[in-house]
Design a protein around this motif. Structure first.
Motif, PDB file in Angstrom:
ATOM      1  N   GLY A 119       0.787  -1.227   0.000  1.00  0.00           N
ATOM      2  CA  GLY A 119       0.000   0.000   0.000  1.00  0.00           C
ATOM      3  C   GLY A 119       0.820   1.279   0.000  1.00  0.00           C
ATOM      4  O   GLY A 119       0.358   2.324   0.469  1.00  0.00           O
ATOM      5  N   THR A 120       2.019   1.227  -0.550  1.00  0.00           N
ATOM      6  CA  THR A 120       2.902   2.398  -0.588  1.00  0.00           C
ATOM      7  C   THR A 120       2.390   3.423  -1.602  1.00  0.00           C
ATOM      8  O   THR A 120       2.009   3.054  -2.712  1.00  0.00           O
ATOM      9  CB  THR A 120       4.331   1.974  -0.970  1.00  0.00           C
ATOM     10  N   PRO A 121       2.369   4.718  -1.250  1.00  0.00           N
ATOM     11  CA  PRO A 121       1.933   5.760  -2.195  1.00  0.00           C
ATOM     12  C   PRO A 121       2.740   5.725  -3.496  1.00  0.00           C
ATOM     13  O   PRO A 121       3.946   5.468  -3.483  1.00  0.00           O
ATOM     14  CB  PRO A 121       2.180   7.056  -1.423  1.00  0.00           C
ATOM     15  N   GLU A 122       2.076   6.021  -4.604  1.00  0.00           N
ATOM     16  CA  GLU A 122       2.674   5.902  -5.933  1.00  0.00           C
ATOM     17  C   GLU A 122       3.936   6.742  -6.097  1.00  0.00           C
ATOM     18  O   GLU A 122       4.915   6.294  -6.706  1.00  0.00           O
ATOM     19  CB  GLU A 122       1.646   6.301  -6.996  1.00  0.00           C
ATOM     20  N   ASP A 123       3.938   7.967  -5.571  1.00  0.00           N
ATOM     21  CA  ASP A 123       5.116   8.823  -5.743  1.00  0.00           C
ATOM     22  C   ASP A 123       6.327   8.274  -5.006  1.00  0.00           C
ATOM     23  O   ASP A 123       7.466   8.372  -5.481  1.00  0.00           O
ATOM     24  CB  ASP A 123       4.813  10.256  -5.286  1.00  0.00           C
ATOM     25  N   ILE A 124       6.089   7.655  -3.850  1.00  0.00           N
ATOM     26  CA  ILE A 124       7.192   7.057  -3.093  1.00  0.00           C
ATOM     27  C   ILE A 124       7.693   5.800  -3.791  1.00  0.00           C
ATOM     28  O   ILE A 124       8.902   5.526  -3.828  1.00  0.00           O
ATOM     29  CB  ILE A 124       6.762   6.756  -1.645  1.00  0.00           C
ATOM     30  N   VAL A 125       6.775   5.030  -4.364  1.00  0.00           N
ATOM     31  CA  VAL A 125       7.164   3.838  -5.141  1.00  0.00           C
ATOM     32  C   VAL A 125       8.115   4.239  -6.255  1.00  0.00           C
ATOM     33  O   VAL A 125       9.164   3.618  -6.461  1.00  0.00           O
ATOM     34  CB  VAL A 125       5.924   3.125  -5.735  1.00  0.00           C
ATOM     35  N   MET A 126       7.769   5.311  -6.957  1.00  0.00           N
ATOM     36  CA  MET A 126       8.594   5.762  -8.082  1.00  0.00           C
ATOM     37  C   MET A 126       9.985   6.185  -7.613  1.00  0.00           C
ATOM     38  O   MET A 126      10.995   5.803  -8.209  1.00  0.00           O
ATOM     39  CB  MET A 126       7.904   6.926  -8.799  1.00  0.00           C
ATOM     40  N   ASP A 127      10.032   6.967  -6.532  1.00  0.00           N
ATOM     41  CA  ASP A 127      11.331   7.421  -6.009  1.00  0.00           C
ATOM     42  C   ASP A 127      12.200   6.240  -5.588  1.00  0.00           C
ATOM     43  O   ASP A 127      13.407   6.200  -5.879  1.00  0.00           O
ATOM     44  CB  ASP A 127      11.127   8.346  -4.806  1.00  0.00           C
ATOM     45  N   LEU A 128      11.604   5.287  -4.887  1.00  0.00           N
ATOM     46  CA  LEU A 128      12.375   4.148  -4.388  1.00  0.00           C
ATOM     47  C   LEU A 128      12.873   3.257  -5.524  1.00  0.00           C
ATOM     48  O   LEU A 128      13.981   2.723  -5.456  1.00  0.00           O
ATOM     49  CB  LEU A 128      11.538   3.342  -3.397  1.00  0.00           C
ATOM     50  N   CYS A 129      12.070   3.109  -6.552  1.00  0.00           N
ATOM     51  CA  CYS A 129      12.499   2.301  -7.694  1.00  0.00           C
ATOM     52  C   CYS A 129      13.667   2.968  -8.423  1.00  0.00           C
ATOM     53  O   CYS A 129      14.616   2.296  -8.841  1.00  0.00           O
ATOM     54  CB  CYS A 129      11.337   2.064  -8.657  1.00  0.00           C
ATOM     55  N   ILE A 130      13.617   4.296  -8.549  1.00  0.00           N
ATOM     56  CA  ILE A 130      14.723   5.021  -9.175  1.00  0.00           C
ATOM     57  C   ILE A 130      15.988   4.881  -8.327  1.00  0.00           C
ATOM     58  O   ILE A 130      17.081   4.623  -8.833  1.00  0.00           O
ATOM     59  CB  ILE A 130      14.365   6.507  -9.364  1.00  0.00           C
ATOM     60  N   GLY A 131      15.827   5.034  -7.013  1.00  0.00           N
ATOM     61  CA  GLY A 131      16.968   4.896  -6.116  1.00  0.00           C
ATOM     62  C   GLY A 131      17.564   3.500  -6.150  1.00  0.00           C
ATOM     63  O   GLY A 131      18.797   3.341  -6.169  1.00  0.00           O
ATOM     64  N   ALA A 132      16.703   2.484  -6.168  1.00  0.00           N
ATOM     65  CA  ALA A 132      17.183   1.103  -6.221  1.00  0.00           C
ATOM     66  C   ALA A 132      17.909   0.820  -7.528  1.00  0.00           C
ATOM     67  O   ALA A 132      18.907   0.100  -7.561  1.00  0.00           O
ATOM     68  CB  ALA A 132      16.016   0.139  -6.042  1.00  0.00           C
ATOM     69  N   LEU A 133      17.413   1.403  -8.626  1.00  0.00           N
ATOM     70  CA  LEU A 133      18.074   1.231  -9.922  1.00  0.00           C
ATOM     71  C   LEU A 133      19.489   1.791  -9.896  1.00  0.00           C
ATOM     72  O   LEU A 133      20.414   1.197 -10.463  1.00  0.00           O
ATOM     73  CB  LEU A 133      17.260   1.900 -11.035  1.00  0.00           C
ATOM     74  N   GLU A 134      19.667   2.935  -9.252  1.00  0.00           N
ATOM     75  CA  GLU A 134      21.004   3.520  -9.114  1.00  0.00           C
ATOM     76  C   GLU A 134      21.913   2.565  -8.337  1.00  0.00           C
ATOM     77  O   GLU A 134      23.080   2.369  -8.700  1.00  0.00           O
ATOM     78  CB  GLU A 134      20.926   4.866  -8.396  1.00  0.00           C
ATOM     79  N   ALA A 135      21.381   1.985  -7.271  1.00  0.00           N
ATOM     80  CA  ALA A 135      22.173   1.074  -6.446  1.00  0.00           C
ATOM     81  C   ALA A 135      22.557  -0.183  -7.222  1.00  0.00           C
ATOM     82  O   ALA A 135      23.701  -0.652  -7.143  1.00  0.00           O
ATOM     83  CB  ALA A 135      21.387   0.701  -5.179  1.00  0.00           C
ATOM     84  N   VAL A 136      21.606  -0.732  -7.984  1.00  0.00           N
ATOM     85  CA  VAL A 136      21.900  -1.934  -8.781  1.00  0.00           C
ATOM     86  C   VAL A 136      22.916  -1.610  -9.873  1.00  0.00           C
ATOM     87  O   VAL A 136      23.827  -2.397 -10.141  1.00  0.00           O
ATOM     88  CB  VAL A 136      20.612  -2.517  -9.416  1.00  0.00           C
ATOM     89  N   GLU A 137      22.747  -0.451 -10.496  1.00  0.00           N
ATOM     90  CA  GLU A 137      23.685  -0.054 -11.552  1.00  0.00           C
ATOM     91  C   GLU A 137      25.105   0.043 -11.002  1.00  0.00           C
ATOM     92  O   GLU A 137      26.069  -0.379 -11.645  1.00  0.00           O
ATOM     93  CB  GLU A 137      23.267   1.280 -12.165  1.00  0.00           C
ATOM     94  N   ASN A 138      25.246   0.591  -9.794  1.00  0.00           N
ATOM     95  CA  ASN A 138      26.558   0.650  -9.166  1.00  0.00           C
ATOM     96  C   ASN A 138      27.102  -0.747  -8.882  1.00  0.00           C
ATOM     97  O   ASN A 138      28.296  -1.014  -9.071  1.00  0.00           O
ATOM     98  CB  ASN A 138      26.490   1.443  -7.855  1.00  0.00           C
ATOM     99  N   ALA A 139      26.223  -1.647  -8.435  1.00  0.00           N
ATOM    100  CA  ALA A 139      26.642  -3.020  -8.147  1.00  0.00           C
ATOM    101  C   ALA A 139      27.132  -3.725  -9.406  1.00  0.00           C
ATOM    102  O   ALA A 139      28.079  -4.515  -9.365  1.00  0.00           O
ATOM    103  CB  ALA A 139      25.484  -3.802  -7.517  1.00  0.00           C
TER     104      ALA A 139
END
Length: 222
Positions: A119-139
């Protein structure tokens, strides 16, 4: 010699992936099956892209899967399959940090599914997915291509905690300078600056004794 997978085994893998929230194209699922097989058996599976296509289309016909309304080339689990199901407030998995295995789409879609199920708000979902993508890209960029461990959970205060651990490859400062970079560390820090805007707190720890990088972050969801 490649590792043999029966059609039934491939179907079970795809069904499990869809149930875990993975969304992707035929090529994505093909890459993820290759990744799981290589990770577990250190060998390539003897499968063809056309088999994956056939299985996914069959699952759409049976009502287990559905084509995304945003991208008609992407498949995800049919919403009707989720009716009445309760989802745990934590998730964790291991993938391989090679771009050929589509690790960024894997993490992005699975994290998005997890957050929406909580039930996470849509705007927070988007931010977290972008942040996670940055982390995976670094990995992927700074890792040695082997296992990347991803974990996240939501506590009772509705705060998401995320951890990502990967093995580091040897860095060569002179080669970085020759390619026009000041250093790999500087490039990494630019990605960290982006993530700082998307998470409430984050930290990147280099575990020298294990030659690993560990990314930790948290975000208040409400």
């Amino acid at each position: 010699m490649s590792f043999h997978l029966t059609r039934e085994e491939i179907e079970k893998q795809i069904q499990s992936m869809l149930s875990q929230g993975l969304t992707g194209t035929v090529n994505d699922f093909f890459a993820w099956i290759r990744m799981e097989t290589f990770r577990k058996f250190k060998d390539e599976p003897d499968i063809e892209n056309s088999v994956i296509t056939n299985i996914l289309e069959s699952m759409v016909s049976s009502g287990f899967a559905k084509l995304s309304r945003f991208n008609q080339n992407e498949f995800h689990i049919h919403p009707d399959q989720l009716n009445g199901k309760k989802f745990p407030s934590k998730d964790g998995y291991i993938l391989l940090g090679k771009i050929a295995f589509q690790p960024m789409q894997y993490v992005r879609s699975r994290l998005e599914f997890f957050l929406k199920s909580q039930g996470t708000p849509e705007d927070i979902v988007m931010d977290l997915c972008i942040g996670a993508l940055e982390a995976v890209e670094n990995a992927v960029k700074y890792g040695d291509g082997t296992e990347v461990e991803v974990e996240y959970f939501i506590d009772r205060s509705q705060t998401l905690f995320m951890k990502m651990t990967n093995n580091l490859k040897e860095l060569n400062l002179e080669q970085d300078i020759e390619r026009g970079k000041f250093s790999s560390t500087a490039t990494l820090m630019r990605g960290m600056m982006v993530m700082q805007k998307l998470f409430d707190e984050l930290d990147l720890e280099i575990l020298e004794d294990r030659k690993q990088a560990q990314f930790n972050a948290k975000k208040k969801l409400s």
